[in-house]
Design a protein around this motif. Structure first.
Motif, PDB file in Angstrom:
ATOM      1  N   GLU A  10       3.975   5.851  -4.355  1.00 41.35           N
ATOM      2  CA  GLU A  10       5.409   5.600  -4.504  1.00 41.35           C
ATOM      3  C   GLU A  10       6.146   6.874  -4.902  1.00 41.35           C
ATOM      4  N   GLU A  11       5.578   7.623  -5.844  1.00 42.22           N
ATOM      5  CA  GLU A  11       6.250   8.837  -6.298  1.00 42.22           C
ATOM      6  C   GLU A  11       6.299   9.896  -5.191  1.00 42.22           C
ATOM      7  N   ILE A  12       5.246   9.990  -4.397  1.00 44.25           N
ATOM      8  CA  ILE A  12       5.233  10.968  -3.299  1.00 44.25           C
ATOM      9  C   ILE A  12       6.372  10.688  -2.328  1.00 44.25           C
ATOM     10  N   PHE A  13       6.521   9.420  -1.925  1.00 46.09           N
ATOM     11  CA  PHE A  13       7.535   9.103  -0.925  1.00 46.09           C
ATOM     12  C   PHE A  13       8.939   9.006  -1.525  1.00 46.09           C
ATOM     13  N   ARG A  14       9.046   8.700  -2.789  1.00 46.12           N
ATOM     14  CA  ARG A  14      10.369   8.789  -3.426  1.00 46.12           C
ATOM     15  C   ARG A  14      10.879  10.229  -3.357  1.00 46.12           C
ATOM     16  N   GLY A  15       9.941  11.167  -3.502  1.00 50.18           N
ATOM     17  CA  GLY A  15      10.332  12.564  -3.411  1.00 50.18           C
ATOM     18  C   GLY A  15      10.813  12.957  -2.030  1.00 50.18           C
ATOM     19  N   LEU A  16      10.466  12.168  -1.011  1.00 46.19           N
ATOM     20  CA  LEU A  16      10.937  12.420   0.357  1.00 46.19           C
ATOM     21  C   LEU A  16      12.181  11.600   0.697  1.00 46.19           C
ATOM     22  N   GLY A  17      12.734  10.909  -0.286  1.00 44.68           N
ATOM     23  CA  GLY A  17      13.957  10.144  -0.053  1.00 44.68           C
ATOM     24  C   GLY A  17      13.737   8.707   0.380  1.00 44.68           C
TER      25      GLY A  17
ATOM     26  N   PHE B  59       3.967   3.467   9.344  1.00 42.62           N
ATOM     27  CA  PHE B  59       2.571   3.722   9.005  1.00 42.62           C
ATOM     28  C   PHE B  59       2.130   2.695   7.967  1.00 42.62           C
ATOM     29  N   GLY B  60       0.864   2.403   7.962  1.00 42.69           N
ATOM     30  CA  GLY B  60       0.292   1.478   6.984  1.00 42.69           C
ATOM     31  C   GLY B  60      -0.865   2.126   6.260  1.00 42.69           C
ATOM     32  N   VAL B  61      -0.731   2.269   4.952  1.00 42.78           N
ATOM     33  CA  VAL B  61      -1.742   2.924   4.127  1.00 42.78           C
ATOM     34  C   VAL B  61      -2.499   1.856   3.340  1.00 42.78           C
ATOM     35  N   GLY B  62      -3.810   1.820   3.477  1.00 41.69           N
ATOM     36  CA  GLY B  62      -4.626   0.928   2.655  1.00 41.69           C
ATOM     37  C   GLY B  62      -4.840   1.543   1.282  1.00 41.69           C
ATOM     38  N   ILE B  63      -4.167   1.005   0.272  1.00 41.77           N
ATOM     39  CA  ILE B  63      -4.237   1.586  -1.073  1.00 41.77           C
ATOM     40  C   ILE B  63      -5.659   1.527  -1.608  1.00 41.77           C
ATOM     41  N   ASP B  64      -6.339   0.397  -1.382  1.00 49.13           N
ATOM     42  CA  ASP B  64      -7.705   0.267  -1.871  1.00 49.13           C
ATOM     43  C   ASP B  64      -8.618   1.304  -1.207  1.00 49.13           C
ATOM     44  N   ARG B  65      -8.388   1.540   0.077  1.00 47.75           N
ATOM     45  CA  ARG B  65      -9.178   2.542   0.816  1.00 47.75           C
ATOM     46  C   ARG B  65      -8.939   3.937   0.240  1.00 47.75           C
TER      47      ARG B  65
ATOM     48  N   ARG C 236      -8.084   1.786 -26.177  1.00 42.45           N
ATOM     49  CA  ARG C 236      -6.914   2.088 -25.360  1.00 42.45           C
ATOM     50  C   ARG C 236      -7.054   1.455 -23.980  1.00 42.45           C
ATOM     51  N   GLY C 237      -5.966   0.965 -23.468  1.00 41.51           N
ATOM     52  CA  GLY C 237      -5.973   0.406 -22.129  1.00 41.51           C
ATOM     53  C   GLY C 237      -6.015   1.503 -21.067  1.00 41.51           C
ATOM     54  N   HIS C 238      -6.409   1.132 -19.863  1.00 41.87           N
ATOM     55  CA  HIS C 238      -6.504   2.077 -18.757  1.00 41.87           C
ATOM     56  C   HIS C 238      -5.848   1.474 -17.526  1.00 41.87           C
ATOM     57  N   ARG C 239      -5.160   2.289 -16.774  1.00 46.30           N
ATOM     58  CA  ARG C 239      -4.620   1.825 -15.501  1.00 46.30           C
ATOM     59  C   ARG C 239      -5.736   1.657 -14.482  1.00 46.30           C
TER      60      ARG C 239
ATOM     61  N   VAL D  61      -3.204   4.675  -7.815  1.00 40.06           N
ATOM     62  CA  VAL D  61      -2.938   5.193  -6.471  1.00 40.06           C
ATOM     63  C   VAL D  61      -1.613   4.656  -5.946  1.00 40.06           C
ATOM     64  N   MET D  62      -1.331   3.376  -6.194  1.00 38.51           N
ATOM     65  CA  MET D  62      -0.076   2.797  -5.725  1.00 38.51           C
ATOM     66  C   MET D  62       1.121   3.525  -6.319  1.00 38.51           C
ATOM     67  N   ARG D  63       1.073   3.789  -7.620  1.00 39.10           N
ATOM     68  CA  ARG D  63       2.189   4.495  -8.268  1.00 39.10           C
ATOM     69  C   ARG D  63       2.300   5.930  -7.753  1.00 39.10           C
TER      70      ARG D  63
END
Length: 353
Positions: free
Chosen positions: A120-127, A322-328, A106-109, A115-117
């Motif tokens: 995105e979902e967290i901030f979509r929930g904030l509009g 704000f700038g979020v480092g996804i890798d961090r 099976r593949g894995h994300r 984290v990127m997805r």
């Protein structure tokens, strides 16, 4: 002149063919080859002494002896092919076709993608809307419009990858922007979004960014999410509440944040946001350097000059970014000690998630 040995070539041919057919394995075929075609075999001895025959018989015996040798060689090759084919068929017949096969893996994300997805979902929930932008940017959008004019000392900290291509040459001919680079942050999309949209604006911009940097906590290519909100009566308290919500959604409801003053050319005031360590709950451990806090992101109120470059009136509107480092974030969340391990293409790392 010595006489050639007397050899019944017809009988020799029949005997050799029978020996080849009687061989039951490759060793038997090799013995037949040595016996009938080896250096001391009667046929080889005959071929070596054909020159001693009278001229009238030399051609006849030579042609017949060579024909017999070719026939034996062909029989040996056919016998070897037949043995190998029987072996392959026997091996194939030993496979139980009704036995369950090995299931595909099976593949894995990838952790960064996960984290990127999630962000995105967290901030979509904030509009917030999700926007994408070009990875190859002009100097204007990457620096100038973000309050980093030519000669600004802060440019040195970005250590950029400048490029030259057809677009660069075409822009130079047209007297437009001539410096092109791989974007050093996703912040250029602040300007692009404000140019095409009117406030209120709520947008996040995930994507790849590039800088000349490589160590345990930095890579030349990394991922970032830029966030921008522009509206009337926006305050630093709105920024703090947004970041607190994000930290708890990402790292757990018990998380706290703190804002530390800093300086970014494109925000004023500027802050760095830390989140309470989720491994030791703020008590201090190796992960947080025994300080109880983990550096999370940089942020601040959008500088009036940046609003003007985007065509927004700073007298009426304010905003935060704000700038979020996804890798961090992925490194912190999944306990990866060396960020470079995220991009070493080692499938064992991905399988852990």
């Amino acid at each position: 002149m010595s006489e050639a040995p007397a050899v019944d070539l017809d009988a020799l041919e029949r005997e050799a063919i029978a020996a080849v057919h009687a061989a039951t394995d490759e060793a038997g075929l090799e013995n037949a080859r040595i016996h009938y075609l080896g250096r001391r075999a009667p046929l080889k001895v005959l071929l070596s002494t054909v020159g001693s025959l009278p001229p009238e018989r030399r051609r006849e015996v030579g042609q017949r002896a060579n024909a017999v040798a070719r026939t034996i060689e062909a029989a040996l090759e056919a016998g070897l092919a037949a043995l190998r084919q029987r072996g392959d068929l026997a091996g194939a017949e030993s496979i139980d076709l009704t036995f369950p096969g090995t299931p595909p893996g099976r593949g894995h994300r990838h952790p960064v993608h996960r984290v990127m997805r999630e962000i995105e979902e967290i901030f979509r929930g904030l509009g917030y809307e999700v926007a994408r932008g070009p990875e190859v940017e002009t100097d204007f959008y990457n620096f100038e419009a973000l309050n980093l004019p030519a000669g600004h000392p802060a440019r040195d900290g970005f250590d950029s990858f400048f490029v030259a291509d057809e677009a660069t040459l075409r822009a130079a001919v047209e007297g437009q922007e001539t410096r092109v680079l791989l974007r050093t942050h996703t912040s250029p999309m602040q300007i692009r979004v404000m140019e095409r949209e009117r406030p209120p604006i709520r947008v996040i911009v995930p994507g790849k960014t590039y800088r000349r940097d490589s160590d345990a906590t930095h890579t030349p290519m990394f991922h970032q999410v830029e966030g921008l909100l522009v509206d009337e009566d926006v305050t630093l308290a709105d920024l703090k509440g947004t970041l607190e919500y994000f930290a708890r959604a990402m790292f757990g409801d018990e998380r706290r944040i703190r804002l530390r003053p800093t300086h970014f050319p494109f925000t004023e005031p500027s802050v760095e946001a830390d989140v309470s360590c989720f491994q030791c709950a703020g008590r201090g451990c190796r992960l947080c350097g025994f300080e109880g806090w983990l550096e999370m992101l940089g942020a601040g109120m959008v500088h009036p000059n940046v609003l003007r470059f985007g065509g927004v009136d700073p007298a009426r509107y304010r905003g935060f970014a704000f700038g979020v480092g996804i890798d961090r974030i992925a490194q912190l969340k999944y306990g990866v000690e060396d960020m470079r391990a995220l991009f070493d293409n080692d499938v064992r790392l991905i399988r852990q998630f």
